[in-house]
Design an enzyme around this catalytic site. Structure first.
Site, short mmCIF file in Angstrom:
data_model
loop_
_atom_site.label_atom_id
_atom_site.label_comp_id
_atom_site.label_asym_id
_atom_site.label_seq_id
_atom_site.Cartn_x
_atom_site.Cartn_y
_atom_site.Cartn_z
CG HIS A 79 -0.43 72.34 -1.98
ND1 HIS A 79 -0.13 73.20 -3.04
CD2 HIS A 79 0.61 72.43 -1.14
CE1 HIS A 79 1.05 73.74 -2.83
NE2 HIS A 79 1.52 73.31 -1.69
CD GLU A 128 6.27 73.43 3.11
OE1 GLU A 128 5.94 74.14 2.14
OE2 GLU A 128 6.92 72.37 2.98
CG HIS A 143 1.80 76.68 0.28
ND1 HIS A 143 2.81 75.74 0.36
CD2 HIS A 143 2.05 77.58 1.26
CE1 HIS A 143 3.63 76.06 1.35
NE2 HIS A 143 3.19 77.18 1.92
CB THR A 161 7.65 69.79 -3.17
OG1 THR A 161 7.17 70.39 -4.37
CG2 THR A 161 6.66 70.03 -2.05
N1 MKQ Z 1 4.69 73.94 -1.67
S1 MKQ Z 1 4.65 74.70 -3.07
O1 MKQ Z 1 3.61 75.69 -3.05
O2 MKQ Z 1 5.97 75.20 -3.35
C1 MKQ Z 1 4.21 73.56 -4.33
C2 MKQ Z 1 3.82 74.02 -5.57
C3 MKQ Z 1 3.43 73.07 -6.53
C4 MKQ Z 1 2.99 73.50 -7.84
C5 MKQ Z 1 1.73 73.15 -8.28
C6 MKQ Z 1 1.32 73.54 -9.51
C7 MKQ Z 1 2.17 74.25 -10.36
C8 MKQ Z 1 3.44 74.59 -9.91
C9 MKQ Z 1 3.86 74.21 -8.65
C10 MKQ Z 1 3.41 71.72 -6.27
C11 MKQ Z 1 3.78 71.31 -5.01
C12 MKQ Z 1 3.75 69.89 -4.70
C13 MKQ Z 1 3.29 69.49 -3.46
C14 MKQ Z 1 3.26 68.13 -3.20
C15 MKQ Z 1 3.68 67.19 -4.14
C16 MKQ Z 1 4.16 67.62 -5.36
C17 MKQ Z 1 4.18 68.98 -5.66
C18 MKQ Z 1 4.19 72.22 -4.02
ZN ZN Z 2 3.06 73.96 -0.61
#
Ligand code: MKQ
Ligand code: ZN
Length: 263
Positions: A91, A104, A117, A199
């Site tokens: 993402h 970030e 990421h 997040t």
């Molecule tokens: N920015 S991050 O890398 O620390 C990140 C990791 C994961 C994540 C994803 C899968 C499993 C475990 C963690 C989800 C998000 C996230 C971003 C936007 C909205 C909600 C969640 C963000």
């Molecule tokens: Zn992220």
């Protein structure tokens, strides 16, 4: 969980009210300050396994209201780390159309236009990502700085589909491609530290690897990220643009960031 945003009354300074870890230690992102970095010769080049996905593979591109994410198959994984970490999703975090500063992590205070990421989970110890996400050795995330410059054909293999994920919870299928092409050339030059999800719920469960060198995308590609997406659902009367979805750098506490390179 509860709603959270990047600014306003539910912005990052209020996250800890509903998500206590966000006010805790080992938080991410951080600023990589040259005088606080330590060279570690044991940091080996990152080894990517099964990153070259067949075009027969179908990936899901989706808008989760906070970012646009691409699902990744778990046979894609990282080797050479303390455990085998299997891919889950990638993402992005970005700024706005006239403020291309949305990374970030920062390097000596420099913020890049955006940051990608690639989220992996410790599949040696945990059967799925939900059981890994809150464990101190649960996740490994690769961070890639993105700057505006040359057109990048690799990014267009999914960026051209973001118009199908304009609104929250919209999804489209994208053909598999070589995810390695999204990363910088030098997988042996990176920053390494123990941190968290950037997040909510901000679990301190991430082994961070942020590559030293940025990748480039064109201004048009950057605008596809920074102007095409909304955090609101399609049927909502007042669309809320998805912009500036980056957390600011956090306190180092007594952490040291390691680097795999010397100059
Ligand atoms: N920015 S991050 O890398 O620390 C990140 C990791 C994961 C994540 C994803 C899968 C499993 C475990 C963690 C989800 C998000 C996230 C971003 C936007 C909205 C909600 C969640 C963000
Ligand atoms: Zn992220």
């Amino acid at each position: 969980g509860g709603k959270w945003t990047y600014d306003g009354p539910d912005g990052e300074h209020h996250w800890s009210r509903n998500y206590p870890y966000c006010g805790g230690t080992f938080q991410s992102p951080i600023n990589f300050q040259p005088e606080l970095l330590r060279f570690d010769p044991d940091l080996l080049p990152i080894q990517l396994q099964n990153y070259n996905l067949s075009s027969k593979e179908q990936l899901t591109l989706s808008n989760n209201g906070h970012s646009v994410q691409l699902s990744l198959p778990s046979r894609m994984h990282l080797a050479g780390l303390p455990y085998r970490y299997s891919a889950a999703q990638l993402h992005f975090h970005w700024g706005s159309s006239n403020m291309p500063i949305g990374s970030e992590h920062t390097i000596n205070g420099k913020q890049f236009a955006a940051e990608m990421h690639l989220v992996h989970f410790n599949s040696a110890k945990y059967p799925n990502i939900s059981l890994a996400v809150d464990k101190s050795d649960g996740l490994a995330v690769l961070g890639v700085f993105i700057e505006v410059g040359e057109f990048n054909p690799a990014f267009d293999q999914f960026l051209k589909y973001v118009k199908g994920t304009k609104y929250k919870d919209q999804k489209v299928q994208v053909a598999g491609f070589n995810i390695r092409e999204l990363l910088p050339a030098r997988l042996d030059e990176y920053y390494r530290y123990d941190g968290s999800l950037t997040t909510p719920p901000c679990y301190p469960s991430v082994l961070w690897t942020v590559f030293r060198n940025p990748v480039s995308i064109s201004r048009g590609q950057y605008l596809a990220l920074a102007t095409a997406l909304f955090s609101s659902h399609a049927q909502e009367s007042s669309p809320v643009p998805l912009l500036g979805n980056y957390r600011k750098p956090q306190l180092m506490d007594n952490r040291v960031a390691l680097v795999s390179f010397q100059q």
